[in-house]
Design a protein around this motif. Structure first.
Motif, mmCIF file in Angstrom:
data_model
loop_
_atom_site.group_PDB
_atom_site.id
_atom_site.type_symbol
_atom_site.label_atom_id
_atom_site.label_comp_id
_atom_site.label_asym_id
_atom_site.label_seq_id
_atom_site.Cartn_x
_atom_site.Cartn_y
_atom_site.Cartn_z
ATOM 1 N N ASN A 1 20.741 -2.470 -5.388
ATOM 2 C CA ASN A 1 21.840 -1.958 -6.191
ATOM 3 C C ASN A 1 21.361 -1.633 -7.596
ATOM 4 O O ASN A 1 20.314 -2.081 -8.023
ATOM 5 N N ALA B 1 26.195 1.935 -11.175
ATOM 6 C CA ALA B 1 27.534 1.521 -10.754
ATOM 7 C C ALA B 1 28.530 1.637 -11.909
ATOM 8 O O ALA B 1 29.665 2.100 -11.719
ATOM 9 N N THR C 1 28.436 5.483 -1.149
ATOM 10 C CA THR C 1 27.155 4.937 -1.614
ATOM 11 C C THR C 1 26.169 4.921 -0.446
ATOM 12 O O THR C 1 26.555 5.100 0.707
ATOM 13 N N ALA D 1 24.996 -2.974 -0.861
ATOM 14 C CA ALA D 1 24.817 -3.611 -2.168
ATOM 15 C C ALA D 1 25.340 -2.714 -3.289
ATOM 16 O O ALA D 1 26.005 -3.183 -4.219
ATOM 17 N N GLN D 2 25.072 -1.408 -3.200
ATOM 18 C CA GLN D 2 25.557 -0.488 -4.225
ATOM 19 C C GLN D 2 27.071 -0.313 -4.109
ATOM 20 O O GLN D 2 27.768 -0.204 -5.113
ATOM 21 N N ALA E 1 28.441 -3.190 -5.901
ATOM 22 C CA ALA E 1 28.240 -3.058 -7.347
ATOM 23 C C ALA E 1 29.252 -2.091 -7.957
ATOM 24 O O ALA E 1 29.816 -2.355 -9.027
ATOM 25 N N LYS F 1 30.207 2.960 2.297
ATOM 26 C CA LYS F 1 28.760 3.129 2.441
ATOM 27 C C LYS F 1 28.515 4.207 3.488
ATOM 28 O O LYS F 1 29.113 4.210 4.558
#
Length: 81
Positions: free
Chosen positions: A8, A13, A36, A40-41, A44, A75
Motif C-alpha cells: 500500500n 491513498a 485499486t 492493502a491499497q 489504505a 480491488k
C-alpha cells in the motif's frame, strides 16, 4: 518495511481521498467509484476517506450505501502491466 506496507501507499491513498472529496464538491450529482490493484491499497484508501469524513461530516450523504449508485472502493481482479 513489512510485506503489508509494500502493498500500500499511504501518500497515494491520501491523494485519492483528496480527489474523491474534490469530485463530490464539484459534481455532487454524479456517482463515483475507486478501483485499486491490491486489497492493502483498497484498505489504505478506505482509511484515508474515513479519516476525512470524521473531519467533515458534510460529505456523509455521498457515502450512503442504499443509494441507486453508491460510492464504492473495490480491488481490481487484474494486475497492471
Amino acid at each position: 518495511m513489512t510485506e503489508e506496507e509494500k502493498k500500500n501507499n499511504i501518500i497515494e491513498a491520501k491523494k485519492v481521498a483528496d480527489l474523491v472529496f474534490e469530485h463530490f464538491r464539484k459534481y455532487p450529482n454524479r456517482s463515483l467509484g475507486v478501483v485499486t490493484f491490491s486489497e492493502a491499497q483498497q484498505n489504505a484508501v478506505d482509511a484515508a476517506i474515513r479519516q476525512r469524513r470524521l473531519q467533515d461530516s458534510r460529505f456523509d450523504k455521498f457515502f450512503i450505501e442504499d443509494k441507486e449508485e453508491p460510492f464504492f472502493i473495490k480491488k481490481s481482479g487484474k494486475r497492471p502491466g
